[in-house]
Structure formats: structure tokens, C-alpha cells
Design a protein around this motif. Structure first.
Motif, short mmCIF file in Angstrom:
data_model
loop_
_atom_site.label_atom_id
_atom_site.label_comp_id
_atom_site.label_asym_id
_atom_site.label_seq_id
_atom_site.Cartn_x
_atom_site.Cartn_y
_atom_site.Cartn_z
N GLY A 85 0.81 -1.22 0.00
CA GLY A 85 0.00 0.00 0.00
C GLY A 85 0.85 1.27 0.00
O GLY A 85 0.32 2.36 0.22
N PHE A 86 2.12 1.13 -0.27
CA PHE A 86 3.01 2.30 -0.30
C PHE A 86 2.95 2.94 -1.69
O PHE A 86 3.38 2.34 -2.68
N TYR A 87 2.40 4.17 -1.75
CA TYR A 87 2.29 4.88 -3.03
C TYR A 87 2.98 6.24 -2.98
O TYR A 87 2.72 7.10 -3.81
N GLY A 88 3.80 6.46 -1.96
CA GLY A 88 4.40 7.78 -1.77
C GLY A 88 5.58 8.01 -2.71
O GLY A 88 6.12 7.07 -3.29
N TYR A 89 5.97 9.25 -2.84
CA TYR A 89 7.18 9.64 -3.60
C TYR A 89 7.22 8.87 -4.92
O TYR A 89 6.30 8.91 -5.70
N PHE A 90 8.35 8.15 -5.14
CA PHE A 90 8.38 7.10 -6.15
C PHE A 90 8.80 5.83 -5.43
O PHE A 90 9.40 5.89 -4.36
N PRO A 91 8.51 4.66 -6.01
CA PRO A 91 8.85 3.43 -5.29
C PRO A 91 10.36 3.25 -5.15
O PRO A 91 11.15 3.84 -5.90
N ALA A 92 10.75 2.43 -4.19
CA ALA A 92 12.14 2.01 -4.02
C ALA A 92 12.10 0.50 -3.95
O ALA A 92 12.08 -0.08 -2.88
N ASN A 93 12.08 -0.12 -5.13
CA ASN A 93 11.87 -1.57 -5.21
C ASN A 93 12.92 -2.38 -4.46
O ASN A 93 14.08 -1.97 -4.34
N SER A 94 12.46 -3.52 -3.99
CA SER A 94 13.35 -4.50 -3.39
C SER A 94 12.85 -5.86 -3.85
O SER A 94 11.64 -6.07 -3.91
N VAL A 450 2.16 4.18 -8.29
CA VAL A 450 2.01 2.73 -8.24
C VAL A 450 3.32 2.10 -8.71
O VAL A 450 3.82 2.46 -9.78
N GLY A 451 3.89 1.19 -7.94
CA GLY A 451 5.16 0.62 -8.40
C GLY A 451 5.85 -0.24 -7.36
O GLY A 451 7.01 -0.60 -7.53
N GLY A 452 5.15 -0.56 -6.29
CA GLY A 452 5.75 -1.42 -5.28
C GLY A 452 5.95 -2.83 -5.83
O GLY A 452 5.17 -3.30 -6.66
N THR A 453 7.00 -3.48 -5.36
CA THR A 453 7.33 -4.83 -5.84
C THR A 453 6.12 -5.76 -5.77
O THR A 453 5.88 -6.54 -6.68
N TYR A 454 5.35 -5.66 -4.68
CA TYR A 454 4.22 -6.58 -4.50
C TYR A 454 2.86 -5.89 -4.63
O TYR A 454 1.85 -6.42 -4.18
N THR A 455 2.86 -4.69 -5.21
CA THR A 455 1.60 -3.96 -5.37
C THR A 455 0.87 -4.45 -6.62
O THR A 455 1.46 -4.51 -7.71
N SER A 456 -0.42 -4.79 -6.45
CA SER A 456 -1.19 -5.28 -7.59
C SER A 456 -2.53 -4.54 -7.66
O SER A 456 -2.83 -3.71 -6.80
N LYS A 457 -3.30 -4.87 -8.65
CA LYS A 457 -4.62 -4.25 -8.81
C LYS A 457 -5.47 -4.43 -7.56
O LYS A 457 -6.21 -3.54 -7.16
N ARG A 458 -5.36 -5.59 -6.92
CA ARG A 458 -6.11 -5.85 -5.69
C ARG A 458 -5.83 -4.76 -4.64
O ARG A 458 -6.73 -4.29 -3.95
#
Ligand SMILES: *Cc1c(COP(=O)(O)O)cnc(C)c1O
Length: 471
Positions: A85-94, A450-458
Motif C-alpha cells: 500500500g506504499f504509493y508515496g514519492y516514487f517506489p524504491a523496489n526491493s 504505483v510501483g511497489g514490488t508486490y503492489t497489484s490491482k487488488r
């Protein structure tokens, strides 16, 4: 813990092995529980320090106590950047392959300042950056087979600083510094201005060019500003085009910029720190139209390409101005391979001398996911953001402030700034999502990156429900 007679105890190989397994176990558990945690901690400034002893310990402590303290103290003060649920700034993928590649890099303890200080470190880096050139459809001037090539920096800020330094060198160096002018849009990232100031460009020679309604640089104003400075005997030396601005994801017309600068000697740099990752998909490569005429380019796999921070991919069309500006060879770094000029010494492509073996994690990511995996990753986020933008567009209490750009959605409450600000506060107070804001044309704007490693449409459906509940 074993007491050695001189009070020095290195972990034994077996102790190291079991501490290592325990650490990975801890990280896996952290990730599997992350959705149950509020994204931002509810603590006050100083709370974490108050939980720490005042002095470093006199006697060495057991590793399991250290790990327990990560749980007991550190985890209480974390913002969970990897929460879906992290949508801040830009993502920092891991991602797991990147974490493990980084672990190997750390474990090897290699310092890759010169080719000679670890040939694999330099050659893998050159090689995976050539892979990126192909994967992202970048022009051949950024491939190592010519005069240019790529290098991994710690951040886009550092990459852009190197671009400024190379541009300054090509424009005659410090002798002409007081005449040099730089051009960036009023939507360019703050790091660009910072880099110019670090490089000694006076702030009144940094031209902030106004933007169009879509927040892309106004070419007419850019042309006028450059012409004006040339007429006054000044030297336009550096122009930045941003592909995917931080506030709104706006895309500058790179071809248009190059048309204007081709009659000057200005260095053109493209900052696609966030959006660049999307170009692994052929359908997004048009965002970089015109990049075949620029001098340097940067994007951050550490934002949206599953590679842990730090990994900023910086490309130059011609490395000579960069290395001319940054290469100083003291006696203690002289070696035969460097002197023969057959190898790349990346210390000459960056500000610091020392450098980590960062290409390992990128190599692991590219191989683990494969081009297909990376493309479907990006497409998943873009499609999810498109869905969210559609929901916002049909909601009569909400308004899209600008058209969605890739996976960035910018919106506001139709009742104005105060209502938008209250909505953002309420959403973040749920602990289930984290969003940040910006100001566009004077309007308070909520950003959903939107861009978290585990972020999906759900996850975006959860977000939309929260928005509906709180407007
Ligand atoms: C994030 C961002 C930067 C800064 O990136 P760092 O790697 O943190 O220095 C620069 N430009 C743009 C457009 C960005 O989105």
C-alpha cells in the motif's frame, strides 16, 4: 560466545552460517507480515534513540541479541517502503534476487575503483549496462562498443552531477564558469539544481524554463532563453530534459530540445530516473524519442526495476569529457592495465574513488525475472494505475489534475485544497496506505505512485475503497 584470550572474537564459519540463515529468516518473516503493520510508525522524534544504550558496548555481544534488537527497537521506527500500500514519492523496489546479489557483493567485500582491483566488478558492470541499452531500446551511442557507455552510480543525483561536470569540461572548464548557463524546466527534479550549484554554476545562471499545460518544458521559452543568453555573450552549456517528472510524470519533448540545442554546444542530459524503467516494454520506448541525439541519460533501476537501492544507470555518448574532468592519477593507483588504456577504471566516471560491486544485484534481477518478467511487472502496474485513474475520473467528488502518466496518478478533491489535504491525512491515518502530495499550478494534489514490488490491482481496489469511504 566463546571468549578468546585477547578478547577478539570473529564469528566462526559455523556461527556466521547460522547467523546468516537467521537473518534471512528474519527478513522473510518481516516481508510476510508487512501488510499487518501500519505503514508509518507512530513514534515521536527521539523515541528510537531513547531505546538505545548511551555507549557502544565494551564486550562483544551475541548475534541473536542483535537480531532481537532489530525486532524490538528498529522495527518500531520503520516506514514500510515495501508494503504493497506504499504509493508515496516514487517506489524504491526491493526483490529477493537483488537482495541476494547485494549480499554477495557485501560478502565479497570487493572495492572496484579500478579494473585491476577486481576485473569481474568492472566487466560485469559494463556488460549488464550494455544489456540495458538493448533491453530499453537505448541508442547505440550508449553502448560500450563506441566512445560512450554506462556506469552504475549511487543515485540519479550523482549521475546528473557527473553529467554537469562533463558538460562543464566540454564547455571549456572552470575558466569559463562564470559565463555558463544551464536550462531546466520548472518541473525538473530539485537534484538537478543542487548539482549545478555544486558544480559552481551561479544560481542566476540557472534558467528555470516555464512549462506547458501538461507540465512539459515549453520549447519556445527554452529557445528564447538560449538565444537571449547567446546574444549576451553567455555560454549555454547544459540542458536537461525530464522524462517523467516527479510531480506529475510529465514528459519533455527530447527531440524538440535537441532541435533547439543543435546549433549550440550545449550538453543535453535526460533525466528519466523513475520512468526509464518502463522502457523495458517496447510500447513505452517512444517516451525517449530523440534520445539518440543527447549526451547523457540516467534512470534508476532502484526505483521501479526490482533492484534494491542503490542502482542508478548512467549513460554517456562520449566518456572522454567525463574522464578528462575526473581522472587524476596518483602514484599509488598506477598499474599496467590502466596505463595501457585497455580497461575501464570506473573511478574516473564518478565523484568518489571507491565503489561497490553493484552490478551483481542488477545482473541477478535481469536473469531471475528475464525480460518477459520485467515487462509484465511494469505492465501490471501501468494497467492497475489506468484502472485507478478511471475510477477517479468517474467519481464526481474527485478530479484528475493531469492525465495519468505510466503508473502515476495525480488527483484532487473537487472542493479544493483543504478538502484534498484532509482526504490525504485521513487516507494515511488508516495505516493501510501511504500517499504523498505535490502542488501543480498552485493546486494541492495527491499523488499515487504505483510501483511497489508486490503492489497489484487488488491493492488499488483497497485504496479506491478507502478513498470512497473518506471523501
Ligand atoms: C527520484 C528522482 C531523482 C532523484 O533520484 P535519486 O536517485 O534519489 O538521486 C531525480 N530525478 C527524477 C525525475 C526523479 O524522479
Amino acid at each position: 560466545m566463546k571468549k578468546d584470550k585477547d578478547n577478539l572474537h570473529h564469528m566462526t564459519p559455523e556461527e556466521f552460517r547460522s547467523a546468516g540463515y537467521a537473518t534471512i529468516d528474519w527478513l522473510v518473516d518481516y516481508m510476510s507480515d508487512i501488510e499487518k503493520q501500519p505503514i508509518t510508525p507512530s513514534i515521536s522524534p527521539g523515541d528510537i534513540r531513547a531505546s538505545l544504550p548511551n555507549h557502544a558496548p565494551e564486550k562483544g555481544e551475541e548475534f541473536d541479541i542483535l537480531l532481537k534488537d532489530v525486532e524490538r527497537i528498529i522495527s518500531k521506527g520503520l516506514t514500510h517502503w515495501q508494503h504493497p500500500g506504499f504509493y508515496g514519492y516514487f517506489p524504491a523496489n526491493s526483490s529477493p534476487p537483488a537482495i541476494l546479489g547485494d549480499l554477495i557483493s557485501t560478502g565479497l567485500g570487493v572495492q572496484g575503483m579500478l579494473w585491476a582491483t577486481s576485473p569481474s566488478c568492472t566487466e560485469l558492470e559494463t556488460h549488464v549496462l550494455d544489456w540495458l541499452v538493448e533491453l530499453c531500446g537505448l541508442p547505440k551511442q550508449f553502448h560500450s562498443s563506441g566512445n560512450g557507455g554506462g556506469v552504475i552510480q549511487d543515485s540519479a543525483s550523482s549521475s546528473t552531477l557527473c553529467a554537469v561536470i562533463a558538460a562543464r569540461e566540454r564547455a571549456g572548464g572552470s575558466k569559463f564558469l562564470t559565463q555558463m548557463c544551464a536550462y531546466i524546466s520548472d518541473q525538473a527534479h530539485s537534484s538537478v539544481e543542487k548539482d549545478l550549484l555544486i558544480a559552481g554554476i551561479s544560481s542566476d545562471h540557472i534558467r528555470l524554463i516555464e512549462t506547458e499545460r501538461d507540465f512539459s518544458i515549453c520549447l519556445e521559452k527554452l529557445n528564447l532563453a538560449i538565444g537571449h543568453d547567446l546574444n549576451n555573450g553567455l555560454i549555454p552549456f547544459f540542458v536537461v530534459g525530464t522524462v517523467g517528472t516527479t510531480s506529475s510524470g510529465a514528459v519533455d519533448d527530447i527531440s524538440g530540445i535537441c532541435d533547439i540545442t543543435k546549433h549550440t554546444k550545449a550538453w543535453v542530459h535526460v533525466d528519466a530516473a523513475w520512468a526509464g524503467s518502463a522502457t523495458v516494454c517496447p510500447e513505452f520506448q517512444h517516451l525517449l524519442n530523440g534520445v539518440e541525439n543527447v549526451d547523457s541519460y540516467v534512470f534508476n533501476p532502484h526505483k521501479w526495476l526490482l533492484t534494491n537501492f542503490d542502482c542508478s544507470a548512467f549513460f554517456v555518448a562520449d566518456s572522454r569529457p567525463l574522464t578528462k574532468a575526473l581522472s587524476i592519477v596518483p602514484e599509488y593507483l598506477k598499474n599496467s592495465q590502466s596505463q595501457k588504456g585497455k580497461v575501464i577504471d570506473y573511478r574516473d566516471w564518478q565523484v568518489p574513488l571507491g565503489r561497490r560491486f553493484r552490478s551483481l544485484k542488477l545482473w541477478f534481477v535481469l536473469r531471475s525475472y528475464g525480460a518477459e518478467g520485467l515487462r509484465s511487472y511494469i505492465r501490471g502496474h501501468v494497467a492497475a494505475a489506468e484502472w485507478l485513474a478511471g475510477e477517479i475520473a468517474i467519481n464526481h467528488k474527485l478530479r484528475l489534475v493531469v492525465a495519468r502518466s505510466l503508473s502515476l496518478v495525480c488527483f484532487c478533491h473537487v472542493d479544493g485544497d483543504h478538502a484534498s489535504e484532509v482526504l490525504l491525512k485521513k487516507l494515511n491515518a488508516t495505516g493501510q496506505v501511504l500517499l504523498t502530495h505535490t502542488v501543480l499550478s498552485g493546486n494541492y494534489t495527491i499523488r499515487v505512485a504505483v510501483g511497489g514490488t508486490y503492489t497489484s490491482k487488488r491493492d488499488l481496489e483497497i485504496l479506491m475503497k478507502l478513498i470512497e469511504k473518506n471523501i
